[in-house]
Design an enzyme around this catalytic site. Structure first.
Site, PDB file in Angstrom:
ATOM      1  N   PHE A   1     -12.828  -5.488   0.347  1.00 29.76           N
ATOM      2  CA  PHE A   1     -13.876  -4.717  -0.214  1.00 29.76           C
ATOM      3  C   PHE A   1     -15.186  -4.931   0.120  1.00 29.76           C
ATOM      4  O   PHE A   1     -16.229  -5.369  -0.361  1.00 29.76           O
ATOM      5  CB  PHE A   1     -14.191  -5.015  -1.913  1.00 29.76           C
ATOM      6  CG  PHE A   1     -12.863  -4.403  -2.765  1.00 29.76           C
ATOM      7  CD1 PHE A   1     -11.937  -3.815  -2.160  1.00 29.76           C
ATOM      8  CD2 PHE A   1     -12.932  -4.872  -4.156  1.00 29.76           C
ATOM      9  CE1 PHE A   1     -10.978  -3.202  -3.184  1.00 29.76           C
ATOM     10  CE2 PHE A   1     -12.011  -4.417  -4.954  1.00 29.76           C
ATOM     11  CZ  PHE A   1     -11.074  -3.579  -4.629  1.00 29.76           C
ATOM     12  N   PRO A   2     -15.496  -4.870   1.584  1.00 31.89           N
ATOM     13  CA  PRO A   2     -16.664  -5.079   2.293  1.00 31.89           C
ATOM     14  C   PRO A   2     -17.749  -4.095   1.668  1.00 31.89           C
ATOM     15  O   PRO A   2     -18.926  -4.470   1.736  1.00 31.89           O
ATOM     16  CB  PRO A   2     -16.409  -4.897   3.741  1.00 31.89           C
ATOM     17  CG  PRO A   2     -15.048  -3.963   3.670  1.00 31.89           C
ATOM     18  CD  PRO A   2     -14.195  -4.545   2.525  1.00 31.89           C
ATOM     19  N   LEU A   3     -17.533  -2.915   1.112  1.00 29.56           N
ATOM     20  CA  LEU A   3     -18.374  -2.112   0.868  1.00 29.56           C
ATOM     21  C   LEU A   3     -18.383  -2.190  -0.944  1.00 29.56           C
ATOM     22  O   LEU A   3     -18.714  -0.977  -1.480  1.00 29.56           O
ATOM     23  CB  LEU A   3     -18.199  -0.541   1.313  1.00 29.56           C
ATOM     24  CG  LEU A   3     -18.085  -0.477   2.560  1.00 29.56           C
ATOM     25  CD1 LEU A   3     -17.731   0.941   3.027  1.00 29.56           C
ATOM     26  CD2 LEU A   3     -19.378  -0.579   3.162  1.00 29.56           C
TER      27      LEU A   3
ATOM     28  N   TYR B   1       0.810  -1.206  -0.094  1.00 32.64           N
ATOM     29  CA  TYR B   1       0.048   0.206   0.020  1.00 32.64           C
ATOM     30  C   TYR B   1       0.763   1.320  -0.166  1.00 32.64           C
ATOM     31  O   TYR B   1       1.093   1.804   1.244  1.00 32.64           O
ATOM     32  CB  TYR B   1      -0.835   0.030   1.294  1.00 32.64           C
ATOM     33  CG  TYR B   1      -1.930  -0.911   1.145  1.00 32.64           C
ATOM     34  CD1 TYR B   1      -2.037  -1.905   0.205  1.00 32.64           C
ATOM     35  CD2 TYR B   1      -2.559  -1.550   2.424  1.00 32.64           C
ATOM     36  CE1 TYR B   1      -3.011  -2.984  -0.064  1.00 32.64           C
ATOM     37  CE2 TYR B   1      -3.509  -2.549   2.358  1.00 32.64           C
ATOM     38  CZ  TYR B   1      -3.862  -3.205   1.367  1.00 32.64           C
ATOM     39  OH  TYR B   1      -4.654  -4.416   1.146  1.00 32.64           O
TER      40      TYR B   1
ATOM     41  N   GLY C   1     -17.094   0.970  -2.256  1.00 38.50           N
ATOM     42  CA  GLY C   1     -17.781   2.109  -1.970  1.00 38.50           C
ATOM     43  C   GLY C   1     -19.198   1.956  -2.789  1.00 38.50           C
ATOM     44  O   GLY C   1     -20.001   2.820  -2.513  1.00 38.50           O
TER      45      GLY C   1
HETATM   46  N1  LIG Z   1      -6.259  -9.072   0.672  1.00 38.02           N
HETATM   47  C1  LIG Z   1      -6.487  -8.124  -0.548  1.00 38.02           C
HETATM   48  O1  LIG Z   1      -6.007  -8.764  -1.618  1.00 38.02           O
HETATM   49  C2  LIG Z   1      -7.177  -6.982  -0.271  1.00 38.02           C
HETATM   50  C3  LIG Z   1      -7.346  -6.288  -1.625  1.00 38.02           C
HETATM   51  C4  LIG Z   1      -7.952  -4.908  -1.415  1.00 38.02           C
HETATM   52  C5  LIG Z   1      -8.079  -4.443  -0.306  1.00 38.02           C
HETATM   53  N2  LIG Z   1      -7.625  -5.048   0.788  1.00 38.02           N
HETATM   54  C6  LIG Z   1      -7.900  -4.616   2.482  1.00 38.02           C
HETATM   55  O2  LIG Z   1      -9.354  -4.457   2.461  1.00 38.02           O
HETATM   56  C7  LIG Z   1      -9.665  -3.052   3.161  1.00 38.02           C
HETATM   57  C8  LIG Z   1     -11.034  -2.692   2.684  1.00 38.02           C
HETATM   58  O3  LIG Z   1     -11.054  -2.494   1.169  1.00 38.02           O
HETATM   59  P1  LIG Z   1     -11.171  -1.099   0.478  1.00 38.02           P
HETATM   60  O4  LIG Z   1     -10.613  -0.041   1.186  1.00 38.02           O
HETATM   61  O5  LIG Z   1     -10.816  -1.358  -0.724  1.00 38.02           O
HETATM   62  O6  LIG Z   1     -12.705  -1.119   0.070  1.00 38.02           O
HETATM   63  P2  LIG Z   1     -14.224  -0.769   0.797  1.00 38.02           P
HETATM   64  O7  LIG Z   1     -14.116  -0.865   2.379  1.00 38.02           O
HETATM   65  O8  LIG Z   1     -15.096  -1.788   0.100  1.00 38.02           O
HETATM   66  O9  LIG Z   1     -14.402   0.493   0.313  1.00 38.02           O
HETATM   67  C9  LIG Z   1     -13.523   1.641   0.375  1.00 38.02           C
HETATM   68  C10 LIG Z   1     -14.327   2.881  -0.428  1.00 38.02           C
HETATM   69  O10 LIG Z   1     -15.411   2.890  -0.053  1.00 38.02           O
HETATM   70  C11 LIG Z   1     -15.501   4.551   0.288  1.00 38.02           C
HETATM   71  N3  LIG Z   1     -16.293   4.516   1.481  1.00 38.02           N
HETATM   72  C12 LIG Z   1     -15.831   3.956   2.651  1.00 38.02           C
HETATM   73  N4  LIG Z   1     -16.923   4.136   3.666  1.00 38.02           N
HETATM   74  C13 LIG Z   1     -17.982   4.931   3.053  1.00 38.02           C
HETATM   75  C14 LIG Z   1     -19.020   5.377   3.494  1.00 38.02           C
HETATM   76  N5  LIG Z   1     -19.654   5.359   4.484  1.00 38.02           N
HETATM   77  N6  LIG Z   1     -19.770   6.055   2.447  1.00 38.02           N
HETATM   78  C15 LIG Z   1     -19.620   6.085   1.133  1.00 38.02           C
HETATM   79  N7  LIG Z   1     -18.186   5.815   0.610  1.00 38.02           N
HETATM   80  C16 LIG Z   1     -17.564   5.062   1.616  1.00 38.02           C
HETATM   81  C17 LIG Z   1     -14.114   4.878   0.250  1.00 38.02           C
HETATM   82  O11 LIG Z   1     -14.019   6.071   0.057  1.00 38.02           O
HETATM   83  P3  LIG Z   1     -13.534   7.448   1.016  1.00 38.02           P
HETATM   84  O12 LIG Z   1     -12.115   7.297   1.392  1.00 38.02           O
HETATM   85  O13 LIG Z   1     -13.904   8.742   0.452  1.00 38.02           O
HETATM   86  O14 LIG Z   1     -14.417   7.166   2.327  1.00 38.02           O
HETATM   87  C18 LIG Z   1     -13.451   4.020  -0.657  1.00 38.02           C
HETATM   88  O15 LIG Z   1     -13.578   4.370  -1.826  1.00 38.02           O
HETATM   89  C19 LIG Z   1      -8.589  -2.294   2.269  1.00 38.02           C
HETATM   90  O16 LIG Z   1      -8.313  -1.037   3.058  1.00 38.02           O
HETATM   91  C20 LIG Z   1      -7.439  -3.241   2.697  1.00 38.02           C
HETATM   92  O17 LIG Z   1      -7.041  -3.125   3.879  1.00 38.02           O
HETATM   93  C21 LIG Z   1      -7.271  -6.425   0.886  1.00 38.02           C
END
Ligand SMILES: NC(=O)c1ccc[n+]([C@@H]2O[C@H](COP(=O)([O-])OP(=O)(O)OC[C@H]3O[C@@H](n4cnc5c(N)ncnc54)[C@H](OP(=O)(O)O)[C@@H]3O)[C@@H](O)[C@H]2O)c1
Length: 288
Positions: A212-214, A67, A217
């Site tokens: 990617f729990p959301l 990251y 986004g």
């Molecule tokens: N193992 C793997 O291969 C892998 C791959 C990807 C990710 N990950 C891990 O999983 C974590 C979660 O995944 P992620 O962060 O990519 O995706 P996510 O949690 O599904 O979504 C994050 C996205 O949603 C937006 N968001 C978050 N809360 C929100 C809300 N309440 N209202 C509107 N938009 C919102 C964020 O934008 P804002 O910043 O504007 O809030 C960001 O663009 C990562 O941080 C990482 O630690 C692991």
């Protein structure tokens, strides 16, 4: 009764059987620039997000060497070091970053070992609480990749080992070599391809960390399929998506990512949201 902090309301899970973490954590990938490359647009807000997360009861943060690379680690250290005794930082090795937006698996033992050492240095810890193999490198035997993490554990540099983006067969193979505390696969309301891995994790007492729990986004945006039920329950779509994950199985540890304090606070409030069986079923059956 004392008022519980937000993340606390999600309950506790014992990683690897002995390391307590609150079930709603924080994923640090959003604390980087475009293409998960370089520093974030607002590093001061990133520091505020990390500190606020802890104030709101988060004690489980997921990061990775990849990251930034190492930008998220640097920010975690800047915001939170010296670390609280109960803070658990999970990191990963095994995905190299030749350029913005590009991720290439490298599972050679010397590279995994180098990146684990760099993680220790950048995070400023003597032992990594949970080291996850970010991706299986298809050009290196799985046993060699998992074996390297097992060696680091034997040397006291790693407490628990996890895997990411694996199938049940790979999980079983890895468990022959070393205890596996967690598996981190993409999983959310709109993408349940890893259902079999989650069921396996639940059966064998392995944490399932849905990335990617959301749906990065998409599930949180106005106009998302969750809008109607969210309005009825006086919640937000992101809270429903997270509450559904928390209720899906006691081994699920969501790590929603955000670069904003407002979104962080909104997301963590999901820990206090309880869905009835029929509400959870409605969410399961929506058209995503
Ligand atoms: N193992 C793997 O291969 C892998 C791959 C990807 C990710 N990950 C891990 O999983 C974590 C979660 O995944 P992620 O962060 O990519 O995706 P996510 O949690 O599904 O979504 C994050 C996205 O949603 C937006 N968001 C978050 N809360 C929100 C809300 N309440 N209202 C509107 N938009 C919102 C964020 O934008 P804002 O910043 O504007 O809030 C960001 O663009 C990562 O941080 C990482 O630690 C692991």
């Amino acid at each position: 009764m004392p008022t519980l902090m937000n993340a606390e309301r999600a309950g506790t899970y014992f990683l690897g059987g002995d390391l307590p973490v609150r079930r709603l954590g924080y994923g640090a990938m959003q604390l980087t620039g475009p293409g998960v490359w370089g520093p974030p647009a607002d590093p001061d807000e990133s520091v505020r997000v990390l500190r606020r997360a802890l104030e709101l009861g988060v004690d489980f943060i997921d990061t990775a060497d990849a990251y930034g690379p190492f930008e998220a680690d640097r920010l975690i250290r800047k915001a939170l070091h010296p670390y609280a005794d109960d803070l658990v930082i999970a990191t990963k090795v095994g995905l190299s970053r030749p350029a913005p937006g590009i991720w290439v698996p490298i599972g050679r033992p010397e590279y995994l070992r180098q990146q684990a050492e760099l993680n220790l240095r950048h995070l400023g810890v003597e032992r990594i609480d949970l080291l996850q193999l970010h991706r299986v490198d298809p050009s290196v035997p799985l046993a060699e990749q998992v074996g390297t993490l097992a060696d680091l554990r034997k040397e006291g540099k790693v407490r628990h080992i996890g895997l990411s983006e694996v199938g049940v067969d790979q999980l079983e193979q890895a468990r022959q070599i070393v205890p596996i505390a967690s598996v981190q696969n993409r999983y959310n309301l709109a993408d349940r391809a890893s259902e079999d891995v989650l069921d396996y994790a639940e059966k064998h007492g392995i944490a399932f960390i849905p990335w990617f729990p959301l749906a990065t986004g998409a599930l949180a945006k106005p106009g998302s399929p969750l809008d109607q039920l969210a309005t009825r329950l006086k919640a937000t779509p992101s809270q429903l998506a997270l509450a559904w994950l928390l209720q899906r199985s006691p081994v699920v540890l969501p790590i929603p990512g955000t670069s904003s304090v407002a979104h962080l606070e909104e997301n963590l409030a999901a820990a206090g949201l309880s869905l009835s069986e029929s509400e959870a079923e409605t969410l399961s059956n929506l058209d995503y």
